[in-house]
Scaffold this motif. Sequence first.
Motif, mmCIF file in Angstrom:
data_model
loop_
_atom_site.group_PDB
_atom_site.id
_atom_site.type_symbol
_atom_site.label_atom_id
_atom_site.label_comp_id
_atom_site.label_asym_id
_atom_site.label_seq_id
_atom_site.Cartn_x
_atom_site.Cartn_y
_atom_site.Cartn_z
ATOM 1 N N THR A 83 0.676 -1.091 0.160
ATOM 2 C CA THR A 83 0.060 0.052 0.116
ATOM 3 C C THR A 83 0.928 1.325 -0.100
ATOM 4 O O THR A 83 0.671 2.156 -0.635
ATOM 5 N N GLY A 84 2.114 1.458 0.919
ATOM 6 C CA GLY A 84 2.689 2.451 1.058
ATOM 7 C C GLY A 84 3.661 2.501 -0.444
ATOM 8 O O GLY A 84 3.753 3.637 -0.898
ATOM 9 N N TYR A 85 3.898 1.430 -0.981
ATOM 10 C CA TYR A 85 4.577 1.571 -2.294
ATOM 11 C C TYR A 85 3.627 2.181 -3.416
ATOM 12 O O TYR A 85 4.003 3.009 -4.153
ATOM 13 N N ARG A 118 22.441 2.459 -1.200
ATOM 14 C CA ARG A 118 23.716 1.884 -0.629
ATOM 15 C C ARG A 118 23.411 0.461 -1.144
ATOM 16 O O ARG A 118 24.237 -0.371 -1.522
ATOM 17 N N TYR A 119 22.259 -0.026 -1.056
ATOM 18 C CA TYR A 119 22.006 -1.624 -1.174
ATOM 19 C C TYR A 119 21.297 -1.988 -2.281
ATOM 20 O O TYR A 119 21.392 -3.313 -2.787
ATOM 21 N N GLY A 120 20.699 -0.978 -3.229
ATOM 22 C CA GLY A 120 19.955 -1.409 -4.143
ATOM 23 C C GLY A 120 18.479 -1.821 -3.933
ATOM 24 O O GLY A 120 18.339 -2.025 -2.855
ATOM 25 N N PHE A 121 17.647 -1.822 -5.056
ATOM 26 C CA PHE A 121 16.494 -2.066 -4.718
ATOM 27 C C PHE A 121 15.979 -3.355 -3.816
ATOM 28 O O PHE A 121 15.318 -3.124 -2.870
ATOM 29 N N GLY A 122 16.295 -4.275 -4.469
ATOM 30 C CA GLY A 122 15.900 -5.669 -3.646
ATOM 31 C C GLY A 122 16.561 -5.733 -2.207
ATOM 32 O O GLY A 122 15.562 -6.018 -1.268
ATOM 33 N N ARG A 123 17.515 -5.674 -1.982
ATOM 34 C CA ARG A 123 18.141 -5.784 -0.612
ATOM 35 C C ARG A 123 17.787 -4.549 0.184
ATOM 36 O O ARG A 123 17.395 -4.767 1.346
ATOM 37 N N ALA A 142 10.105 3.787 -2.379
ATOM 38 C CA ALA A 142 10.381 2.913 -3.694
ATOM 39 C C ALA A 142 9.453 3.310 -4.748
ATOM 40 O O ALA A 142 9.744 3.203 -5.829
ATOM 41 N N GLY A 143 8.159 3.636 -4.412
ATOM 42 C CA GLY A 143 7.085 3.762 -5.267
ATOM 43 C C GLY A 143 7.341 5.145 -6.032
ATOM 44 O O GLY A 143 7.282 5.273 -7.238
ATOM 45 N N VAL A 144 8.080 6.304 -5.221
ATOM 46 C CA VAL A 144 8.234 7.512 -5.994
ATOM 47 C C VAL A 144 9.413 7.551 -6.813
ATOM 48 O O VAL A 144 9.368 8.125 -8.108
ATOM 49 N N VAL A 145 10.511 6.566 -6.624
ATOM 50 C CA VAL A 145 11.653 6.461 -7.611
ATOM 51 C C VAL A 145 11.255 5.301 -8.525
ATOM 52 O O VAL A 145 12.171 5.182 -9.277
ATOM 53 N N ALA A 151 9.905 -6.144 -9.064
ATOM 54 C CA ALA A 151 10.799 -6.352 -8.287
ATOM 55 C C ALA A 151 10.636 -5.938 -6.620
ATOM 56 O O ALA A 151 11.055 -6.649 -5.486
ATOM 57 N N PHE A 152 9.711 -4.979 -6.713
ATOM 58 C CA PHE A 152 9.244 -4.316 -5.172
ATOM 59 C C PHE A 152 8.551 -5.572 -4.487
ATOM 60 O O PHE A 152 8.799 -5.995 -3.436
ATOM 61 N N THR A 153 7.575 -6.228 -5.196
ATOM 62 C CA THR A 153 6.823 -7.236 -4.881
ATOM 63 C C THR A 153 7.334 -8.186 -4.203
ATOM 64 O O THR A 153 6.968 -8.768 -3.377
ATOM 65 N N VAL A 154 8.366 -8.940 -5.141
ATOM 66 C CA VAL A 154 9.045 -9.892 -4.755
ATOM 67 C C VAL A 154 9.852 -9.639 -3.420
ATOM 68 O O VAL A 154 9.844 -10.501 -2.501
ATOM 69 N N SER A 155 10.566 -8.639 -3.380
ATOM 70 C CA SER A 155 11.146 -8.077 -2.085
ATOM 71 C C SER A 155 10.372 -7.910 -0.956
ATOM 72 O O SER A 155 10.635 -8.188 0.160
ATOM 73 N N ASN A 156 9.148 -7.427 -1.187
ATOM 74 C CA ASN A 156 8.246 -7.072 -0.219
ATOM 75 C C ASN A 156 7.667 -8.421 0.593
ATOM 76 O O ASN A 156 7.693 -8.556 1.662
#
Length: 213
Positions: A83-85, A118-123, A142-145, A151-156
């Motif tokens: 939701t935040g994303y 520093r860590y990239g999207f996933g990490r 993450a949503g703004v950028v 990619a976000f959903t998997v990491s989430n």
Amino acid sequence: MTHALALNVLDASSIASSVGLLGLIAIIFAETALFVGFFLPGDSLLFLAGALCAADAAASGPHLQLATVLPGVSVAAIAGAQTGYLLGRRFGPRLFDRPDSRLFRRAHVERAHEVLHRYGFGRAVILARFVPVVRTFMNPLAGVVQVPVKAFTVSNVVGGLLWADGLTLLGYALGRVVPIDRYLIPITLVIIAGSAIPVVREYRSGQRAATRG
């Protein structure tokens, strides 16, 4: 009514004993989805909820069921972050283009942005789960950028399960060997202190970076 009046949203034990599973789910969702949730005790609440699942159901204190807590907090953590994303993607930079207030600090956004860089999207999305305040602001950032949705959903999902279920199971394991009703206050204090460690580390890291700059 008495329980509702006694509720303290900053106190994990008060939440667990006053509003039970539904309150637990709502708090975890709010902390990961909404700016106003950054001050909520997510780490300590999950840990304590696990410990309460191990408590004797016949005891006078609060008791929760692990079979319902685990899926409940998992869904809340994942849905909240998603939701935040989505709010970040929908409203873009306008979401952060506001002056500091009691419920918003640009410094929180900058700290989340630093972790993302520093860590990239996933990490970053996964690691942010374990850093109070950062986990709240990481998702809309993450949503703004424009982090790709997949990619976000998997990491989430990965981060949400590790954080929500991991802390709950740790609390459950402790509750199996320690009488939670007897040591509730000291255990809660230890959990809160542990939750503060990542914040202190991030602050010191930011201070060193500023000094070098």
